[in-house]
Design a protein around this motif. Structure first.
Motif, PDB file in Angstrom:
ATOM      1  N   LYS A 150     -16.703  30.806  -9.643  1.00 16.26           N
ATOM      2  CA  LYS A 150     -15.522  32.294 -10.514  1.00 16.26           C
ATOM      3  C   LYS A 150     -14.578  30.988 -11.359  1.00 16.26           C
ATOM      4  O   LYS A 150     -13.891  31.563 -12.368  1.00 16.26           O
ATOM      5  CB  LYS A 150     -15.339  32.899 -10.146  1.00 16.26           C
ATOM      6  N   HIS A 151     -13.947  30.193 -10.300  1.00 14.51           N
ATOM      7  CA  HIS A 151     -12.835  29.807 -10.454  1.00 14.51           C
ATOM      8  C   HIS A 151     -12.751  28.633 -11.281  1.00 14.51           C
ATOM      9  O   HIS A 151     -12.602  28.075 -12.414  1.00 14.51           O
ATOM     10  CB  HIS A 151     -12.518  28.911  -9.159  1.00 14.51           C
ATOM     11  N   GLU A 152     -14.093  28.464 -11.640  1.00 16.44           N
ATOM     12  CA  GLU A 152     -14.616  27.202 -12.583  1.00 16.44           C
ATOM     13  C   GLU A 152     -14.629  28.039 -13.905  1.00 16.44           C
ATOM     14  O   GLU A 152     -14.194  27.355 -14.825  1.00 16.44           O
ATOM     15  CB  GLU A 152     -15.772  26.214 -11.962  1.00 16.44           C
ATOM     16  N   ASP A 153     -15.165  29.223 -13.811  1.00 20.19           N
ATOM     17  CA  ASP A 153     -15.443  29.551 -14.777  1.00 20.19           C
ATOM     18  C   ASP A 153     -13.771  29.960 -15.837  1.00 20.19           C
ATOM     19  O   ASP A 153     -13.789  29.897 -16.850  1.00 20.19           O
ATOM     20  CB  ASP A 153     -16.233  30.673 -14.971  1.00 20.19           C
ATOM     21  N   MET A 154     -13.343  30.212 -15.164  1.00 16.89           N
ATOM     22  CA  MET A 154     -11.893  30.791 -15.073  1.00 16.89           C
ATOM     23  C   MET A 154     -10.622  29.644 -16.283  1.00 16.89           C
ATOM     24  O   MET A 154      -9.786  29.553 -17.280  1.00 16.89           O
ATOM     25  CB  MET A 154     -11.304  31.338 -14.414  1.00 16.89           C
ATOM     26  N   ALA A 155     -11.156  28.321 -15.137  1.00 15.55           N
ATOM     27  CA  ALA A 155     -10.041  27.234 -15.643  1.00 15.55           C
ATOM     28  C   ALA A 155     -11.177  26.833 -16.998  1.00 15.55           C
ATOM     29  O   ALA A 155     -10.531  25.935 -18.064  1.00 15.55           O
ATOM     30  CB  ALA A 155     -10.885  26.282 -15.102  1.00 15.55           C
ATOM     31  N   ARG A 156     -12.582  26.576 -17.694  1.00 20.22           N
ATOM     32  CA  ARG A 156     -13.525  26.513 -18.261  1.00 20.22           C
ATOM     33  C   ARG A 156     -12.215  27.067 -19.634  1.00 20.22           C
ATOM     34  O   ARG A 156     -12.553  26.785 -20.790  1.00 20.22           O
ATOM     35  CB  ARG A 156     -14.533  26.795 -18.299  1.00 20.22           C
ATOM     36  N   GLU A 157     -12.434  28.960 -19.195  1.00 19.68           N
ATOM     37  CA  GLU A 157     -11.814  30.234 -20.618  1.00 19.68           C
ATOM     38  C   GLU A 157     -10.316  29.614 -21.121  1.00 19.68           C
ATOM     39  O   GLU A 157     -10.327  29.815 -21.931  1.00 19.68           O
ATOM     40  CB  GLU A 157     -11.758  31.233 -19.813  1.00 19.68           C
ATOM     41  N   TYR A 158      -9.675  29.198 -19.687  1.00 21.47           N
ATOM     42  CA  TYR A 158      -8.132  28.536 -19.991  1.00 21.47           C
ATOM     43  C   TYR A 158      -8.396  26.988 -20.810  1.00 21.47           C
ATOM     44  O   TYR A 158      -7.309  27.557 -21.753  1.00 21.47           O
ATOM     45  CB  TYR A 158      -7.364  28.228 -18.531  1.00 21.47           C
ATOM     46  N   SER A 159      -8.854  26.605 -20.887  1.00 23.34           N
ATOM     47  CA  SER A 159      -9.245  25.033 -21.389  1.00 23.34           C
ATOM     48  C   SER A 159      -9.292  25.297 -22.451  1.00 23.34           C
ATOM     49  O   SER A 159      -8.971  24.942 -23.870  1.00 23.34           O
ATOM     50  CB  SER A 159      -9.885  24.322 -20.317  1.00 23.34           C
ATOM     51  N   ASN A 160     -10.431  26.526 -22.998  1.00 26.52           N
ATOM     52  CA  ASN A 160     -10.819  26.394 -24.076  1.00 26.52           C
ATOM     53  C   ASN A 160      -9.992  27.170 -25.033  1.00 26.52           C
ATOM     54  O   ASN A 160      -9.656  27.520 -26.353  1.00 26.52           O
ATOM     55  CB  ASN A 160     -12.143  28.178 -23.973  1.00 26.52           C
ATOM     56  N   ALA A 161      -9.176  28.194 -24.494  1.00 20.68           N
ATOM     57  CA  ALA A 161      -8.267  29.017 -25.031  1.00 20.68           C
ATOM     58  C   ALA A 161      -7.099  27.703 -25.556  1.00 20.68           C
ATOM     59  O   ALA A 161      -6.675  27.971 -26.565  1.00 20.68           O
ATOM     60  CB  ALA A 161      -7.444  30.121 -24.438  1.00 20.68           C
ATOM     61  N   LEU A 162      -6.544  27.165 -24.792  1.00 14.92           N
ATOM     62  CA  LEU A 162      -5.749  26.323 -25.470  1.00 14.92           C
ATOM     63  C   LEU A 162      -6.329  25.544 -26.197  1.00 14.92           C
ATOM     64  O   LEU A 162      -5.774  25.269 -27.420  1.00 14.92           O
ATOM     65  CB  LEU A 162      -5.489  25.450 -24.158  1.00 14.92           C
ATOM     66  N   ARG A 163      -7.662  25.056 -26.615  1.00 14.43           N
ATOM     67  CA  ARG A 163      -8.088  24.235 -27.767  1.00 14.43           C
ATOM     68  C   ARG A 163      -7.528  25.151 -28.912  1.00 14.43           C
ATOM     69  O   ARG A 163      -7.475  24.791 -29.758  1.00 14.43           O
ATOM     70  CB  ARG A 163      -9.263  23.862 -27.006  1.00 14.43           C
ATOM     71  N   ARG A 164      -8.504  26.674 -28.770  1.00 12.11           N
ATOM     72  CA  ARG A 164      -8.057  27.251 -29.779  1.00 12.11           C
ATOM     73  C   ARG A 164      -7.288  27.542 -30.273  1.00 12.11           C
ATOM     74  O   ARG A 164      -6.679  27.684 -31.098  1.00 12.11           O
ATOM     75  CB  ARG A 164      -8.812  28.658 -29.312  1.00 12.11           C
ATOM     76  N   GLU A 165      -6.143  27.750 -29.174  1.00 11.71           N
ATOM     77  CA  GLU A 165      -4.365  27.508 -29.790  1.00 11.71           C
ATOM     78  C   GLU A 165      -3.894  26.511 -30.700  1.00 11.71           C
ATOM     79  O   GLU A 165      -2.958  26.430 -31.062  1.00 11.71           O
ATOM     80  CB  GLU A 165      -3.416  27.931 -28.566  1.00 11.71           C
ATOM     81  N   LYS A 166      -4.429  25.786 -30.341  1.00 13.50           N
ATOM     82  CA  LYS A 166      -4.057  23.717 -30.772  1.00 13.50           C
ATOM     83  C   LYS A 166      -4.674  23.786 -32.058  1.00 13.50           C
ATOM     84  O   LYS A 166      -3.986  23.331 -33.433  1.00 13.50           O
ATOM     85  CB  LYS A 166      -4.389  22.887 -29.954  1.00 13.50           C
TER      86      LYS A 166
END
Length: 210
Positions: free
Chosen positions: A163-179
């Motif tokens: 679950k932690h890995e999934d959340m970290a992956r989602e956070y990383s994807n969100a940062l890339r989308r924001e960039k």
């Protein structure tokens, strides 16, 4: 036509150690029913209690069943066409044919004079959450049931890790989308300035897109 006899050992065996009942028509005709294990995710404590009392060295598969001989009568719902276990049903230690080395250990009370005086002065009633009819041994068993098996906690650890890995992956994807979104906006602002289509100070937009 003569009725065909069914082998007593045909079908899936009850998961409890030393139980010789098999999930087939022969044993069902004897009034024995077979019940699947509680959902491990929804009822982890109850599931751990079932597994612990079966005394197997392996976890039950999705097809594993525990026969009705290991439960007290109060846990059965016989109002419908199918005999069901009530929610929260737990098997009873006394209804397992366990070899001596697998039987639950009970704590023997100390009998020294000092321990007797300490017990008398420090005697406390059992918590209200437990039925008043429970013995000290069953109270200890109740408390230890929450500990579950080591395997259950190992599973929980891996589930939380995933679950932690999934959340970290989602956070990383969100940062890339924001960039990416900022890059698009910055390119759009640059194009407007080149075409003299905007009068606002460029520094304002740079601050917003920072």
């Amino acid at each position: 036509m003569a009725k065909v006899s069914v082998s007593k050992s045909k079908g899936l065996q009850c998961f409890a150690v030393n139980c010789r009942h098999y999930n087939n028509s022969y044993w069902r005709e004897q009034g024995i029913t077979f019940h699947k294990f509680p959902d491990e995710n929804k009822f982890p404590d109850t599931y751990a209690d079932w597994v612990r009392k079966c005394r197997r060295e392996k976890d039950p598969s999705k097809h594993a069943r525990l026969c009705s001989c290991h439960f007290e009568a109060k846990w059965f719902d016989r109002t419908g066409q199918t005999v069901r276990l009530r929610e929260g049903a737990v098997p009873d230690w006394g209804k397992f044919n366990l070899p001596k080395h697998l039987q639950p250990k009970t704590v023997k009370p100390r009998t020294t004079a000092t321990s007797k005086r300490a017990a008398e002065s420090a005697a406390q009633p059992l918590p209200d959450a437990l039925p008043s009819t429970e013995t000290h041994t069953s109270y200890v068993e109740h408390e230890h049931a929450y500990a579950g098996s080591a395997l259950m906690w190992k599973r929980k650890f891996f589930q939380l890790s995933e679950k932690h890995e999934d959340m970290a992956r989602e956070y990383s994807n969100a940062l890339r989308r924001e960039k990416r979104a900022k890059e698009i906006c910055r390119a759009f602002v640059e194009e407007l300035y080149e075409k003299n289509g905007i009068n606002t100070d460029k520094a304002v937009f740079e601050e917003i897109l920072e």
